[in-house]
Enzyme design. Structure first.
Site, PDB file in Angstrom:
ATOM      1  N   ASN A  10       0.947  -1.140  -0.172  1.00  0.00           N
ATOM      2  CA  ASN A  10      -0.053  -0.115  -0.130  1.00  0.00           C
ATOM      3  C   ASN A  10       1.086   1.168  -0.135  1.00  0.00           C
ATOM      4  O   ASN A  10       1.446   1.575   1.100  1.00  0.00           O
ATOM      5  CB  ASN A  10      -0.954  -0.142   1.286  1.00  0.00           C
ATOM      6  CG  ASN A  10      -1.732   1.228   1.507  1.00  0.00           C
ATOM      7  OD1 ASN A  10      -1.731   2.002   0.368  1.00  0.00           O
ATOM      8  ND2 ASN A  10      -2.330   1.213   2.544  1.00  0.00           N
ATOM      9  N   TRP A  11       1.035   1.878  -1.113  1.00  0.00           N
ATOM     10  CA  TRP A  11       2.044   2.932  -1.408  1.00  0.00           C
ATOM     11  C   TRP A  11       1.477   4.414  -0.828  1.00  0.00           C
ATOM     12  O   TRP A  11       2.069   5.237  -0.792  1.00  0.00           O
ATOM     13  CB  TRP A  11       2.328   3.286  -2.719  1.00  0.00           C
ATOM     14  CG  TRP A  11       2.926   1.931  -3.398  1.00  0.00           C
ATOM     15  CD1 TRP A  11       3.579   0.833  -2.807  1.00  0.00           C
ATOM     16  CD2 TRP A  11       3.639   1.947  -4.827  1.00  0.00           C
ATOM     17  NE1 TRP A  11       4.341   0.273  -3.802  1.00  0.00           N
ATOM     18  CE2 TRP A  11       4.062   0.576  -4.796  1.00  0.00           C
ATOM     19  CE3 TRP A  11       3.301   2.782  -5.812  1.00  0.00           C
ATOM     20  CZ2 TRP A  11       4.602   0.251  -6.075  1.00  0.00           C
ATOM     21  CZ3 TRP A  11       3.854   2.223  -7.205  1.00  0.00           C
ATOM     22  CH2 TRP A  11       4.474   1.054  -7.386  1.00  0.00           C
ATOM     23  N   LYS A  12       0.134   4.377  -0.159  1.00  0.00           N
ATOM     24  CA  LYS A  12      -0.482   5.278   0.338  1.00  0.00           C
ATOM     25  C   LYS A  12      -0.238   6.675  -0.551  1.00  0.00           C
ATOM     26  O   LYS A  12      -0.152   6.444  -1.824  1.00  0.00           O
ATOM     27  CB  LYS A  12      -0.026   5.692   1.623  1.00  0.00           C
ATOM     28  CG  LYS A  12      -0.277   4.385   2.691  1.00  0.00           C
ATOM     29  CD  LYS A  12       0.049   4.372   4.057  1.00  0.00           C
ATOM     30  CE  LYS A  12      -0.333   3.165   4.523  1.00  0.00           C
ATOM     31  NZ  LYS A  12      -0.108   3.269   6.071  1.00  0.00           N
ATOM     32  N   HIS A  95      -9.592   1.272   5.596  1.00  0.00           N
ATOM     33  CA  HIS A  95      -8.313   1.537   6.351  1.00  0.00           C
ATOM     34  C   HIS A  95      -8.498   2.462   7.339  1.00  0.00           C
ATOM     35  O   HIS A  95      -9.236   3.304   7.220  1.00  0.00           O
ATOM     36  CB  HIS A  95      -7.392   2.001   5.130  1.00  0.00           C
ATOM     37  CG  HIS A  95      -5.911   1.915   5.586  1.00  0.00           C
ATOM     38  ND1 HIS A  95      -5.492   2.825   6.536  1.00  0.00           N
ATOM     39  CD2 HIS A  95      -5.039   1.103   5.432  1.00  0.00           C
ATOM     40  CE1 HIS A  95      -4.063   2.560   6.671  1.00  0.00           C
ATOM     41  NE2 HIS A  95      -3.903   1.483   6.028  1.00  0.00           N
ATOM     42  N   GLU A  97      -6.737   4.728   8.143  1.00  0.00           N
ATOM     43  CA  GLU A  97      -6.494   6.397   7.865  1.00  0.00           C
ATOM     44  C   GLU A  97      -7.664   7.075   7.061  1.00  0.00           C
ATOM     45  O   GLU A  97      -7.996   8.346   7.351  1.00  0.00           O
ATOM     46  CB  GLU A  97      -5.465   6.157   6.995  1.00  0.00           C
ATOM     47  CG  GLU A  97      -4.068   6.006   7.726  1.00  0.00           C
ATOM     48  CD  GLU A  97      -2.855   5.408   6.754  1.00  0.00           C
ATOM     49  OE1 GLU A  97      -2.720   5.294   5.650  1.00  0.00           O
ATOM     50  OE2 GLU A  97      -2.003   5.042   7.490  1.00  0.00           O
ATOM     51  N   GLU A 167      -5.163  -4.623  10.900  1.00  0.00           N
ATOM     52  CA  GLU A 167      -4.026  -3.677  10.918  1.00  0.00           C
ATOM     53  C   GLU A 167      -4.246  -2.912  12.392  1.00  0.00           C
ATOM     54  O   GLU A 167      -5.172  -2.027  12.382  1.00  0.00           O
ATOM     55  CB  GLU A 167      -4.224  -2.623   9.929  1.00  0.00           C
ATOM     56  CG  GLU A 167      -3.996  -3.344   8.638  1.00  0.00           C
ATOM     57  CD  GLU A 167      -3.333  -2.294   7.540  1.00  0.00           C
ATOM     58  OE1 GLU A 167      -2.216  -2.416   6.931  1.00  0.00           O
ATOM     59  OE2 GLU A 167      -4.129  -1.280   7.497  1.00  0.00           O
ATOM     60  N   GLY A 173       2.789   2.371  11.091  1.00  0.00           N
ATOM     61  CA  GLY A 173       3.716   3.415  10.911  1.00  0.00           C
ATOM     62  C   GLY A 173       4.427   3.720  12.216  1.00  0.00           C
ATOM     63  O   GLY A 173       5.097   4.897  12.323  1.00  0.00           O
ATOM     64  N   SER A 211       3.644  -1.975  10.439  1.00  0.00           N
ATOM     65  CA  SER A 211       5.075  -2.051  10.668  1.00  0.00           C
ATOM     66  C   SER A 211       5.791  -3.290  10.372  1.00  0.00           C
ATOM     67  O   SER A 211       6.972  -3.923  11.054  1.00  0.00           O
ATOM     68  CB  SER A 211       5.369  -1.743  12.270  1.00  0.00           C
ATOM     69  OG  SER A 211       5.261  -0.236  12.351  1.00  0.00           O
ATOM     70  N   GLY A 232       2.888  -1.211   4.399  1.00  0.00           N
ATOM     71  CA  GLY A 232       3.017   0.562   4.059  1.00  0.00           C
ATOM     72  C   GLY A 232       4.431   1.065   3.907  1.00  0.00           C
ATOM     73  O   GLY A 232       5.098   0.609   2.706  1.00  0.00           O
ATOM     74  N   GLY A 233       5.187   1.315   4.749  1.00  0.00           N
ATOM     75  CA  GLY A 233       6.368   1.942   4.526  1.00  0.00           C
ATOM     76  C   GLY A 233       7.376   1.109   4.022  1.00  0.00           C
ATOM     77  O   GLY A 233       8.242   1.385   2.990  1.00  0.00           O
TER      78      GLY A 233
HETATM   79  P1  13P Z   1       3.199   0.486   7.796  1.00  0.00           P
HETATM   80  O1  13P Z   1       3.684  -0.726   7.057  1.00  0.00           O
HETATM   81  O2  13P Z   1       3.813   1.610   7.092  1.00  0.00           O
HETATM   82  O3  13P Z   1       3.100   0.424   9.362  1.00  0.00           O
HETATM   83  O4  13P Z   1       1.635   0.614   7.251  1.00  0.00           O
HETATM   84  C1  13P Z   1       0.824  -0.361   7.381  1.00  0.00           C
HETATM   85  C2  13P Z   1      -0.403  -0.039   6.722  1.00  0.00           C
HETATM   86  O5  13P Z   1      -1.330   0.799   7.153  1.00  0.00           O
HETATM   87  C3  13P Z   1      -0.743  -0.714   5.349  1.00  0.00           C
HETATM   88  O6  13P Z   1      -2.079  -0.638   4.907  1.00  0.00           O
END
Ligand code: 13P
Length: 249
Positions: A10-12, A95, A97, A167, A173, A211, A232-233
């Site tokens: 997930n590149w956000k 999600h 977010e 999640e 993050g 993470s 994510g990251g």
């Molecule tokens: P991180 O891997 O950066 O913690 O993000 C997880 C995430 O929200 C994937 O959708």
């Protein structure tokens, strides 16, 4: 029951177009080593470019959001039908977010699930508790409510097209991932609750997000109910993302 793992990036709202193209090409170059399903979920803007790069490689393409509306005068929105037409296969719904920053409640999520399923997209439905809920030991009740509100009215056929992403918000993050024991406990719980509704849930993939990195992924993937990861990251660095795919057998 054997479920093939899914590793999704997930590149956000990250990367510029040239970086996205570079990253997709790096991942494409590693595809010979994949023993799992690999999914890239870029910003809407890069979907066409990433689709072109991964075309006929077996790498899957996803989107991060869709409109609750079918089509029409909804400035700034992107519809499920448009995404399907653009070659998108998976879609993230729920999600944390989007729940937090865009006020998406279960009514909105339910509408997104229904319209995504209608147009043949495969939802990745996200659930997970905030830190205070975890500290109070109420994570199961919290996640169960999320499942009940958004998923319990759906059919077995719908379930067959859905992936769940657990999640925990405190792990997103933060560099603080759930322990394998915490992840396994929640994944097994989610599977049981869904399987009580429709036994097909035994075949659904329940992936973990929060993470994930090359150092912690082996033990998370060692859990019997962890069927992959939503990254994510670490998905923004090809070396790390490819290392995570390598841990998925
Ligand atoms: P991180 O891997 O950066 O913690 O993000 C997880 C995430 O929200 C994937 O959708």
């Amino acid at each position: 029951m054997k479920r093939k793992k899914l590793v999704a990036g997930n590149w956000k709202m990250n990367l510029e177009i040239n970086e996205a193209i570079h990253l997709a090409n790096d991942i494409k170059a590693a595809r010979g080593s994949f023993n799992c399903d690999v999914l890239l979920i870029p910003s809407f803007l890069f979907i066409a470019d990433v689709k072109h790069i991964v075309y006929a490689t077996g790498i899957h393409l996803g989107a991060q959001n869709c409109s609750i509306y079918e089509n029409g005068a909804y400035t700034g929105e992107v519809s499920a039908k448009q995404l399907k037409g653009a070659g998108v296969e998976y879609i993230i719904i729920g999600h944390s977010e989007r729940r937090e920053h865009f006020g998406e409640n279960h009514n909105v999520l339910r509408q997104k699930l229904e319209i995504a399923l209608k147009y043949g997209l495969k939802p990745i439905f996200c659930c997970g508790e905030p830190l205070d809920v975890r500290e109070a030991g109420k994570q199961k009740e919290y996640v169960l409510k999320q499942l009940q509100e958004s998923l319990f009215g759906l059919t077995a056929k719908d379930f067959a097209n859905i992936t769940i992403a657990y999640e925990p918000i405190w792990a997103i993050g933060t560099g603080l991932n759930a322990t394998p024991e915490q992840a396994q406990e929640m994944h097994a719980f989610i599977r049981k609750e869904l399987a009580d509704k429709h036994p097909i849930a035994l075949q659904m993939r329940i992936i973990y997000g929060g993470s994930c990195n090359p150092a912690n992924i082996n033990e998370l993937f060692g859990c019997p109910d962890v069927d992959g990861s939503l990254v994510g990251g670490s998905s923004l660095r090809s070396k790390d993302f490819i290392a995570i795919t390598a841990a998925a057998k």
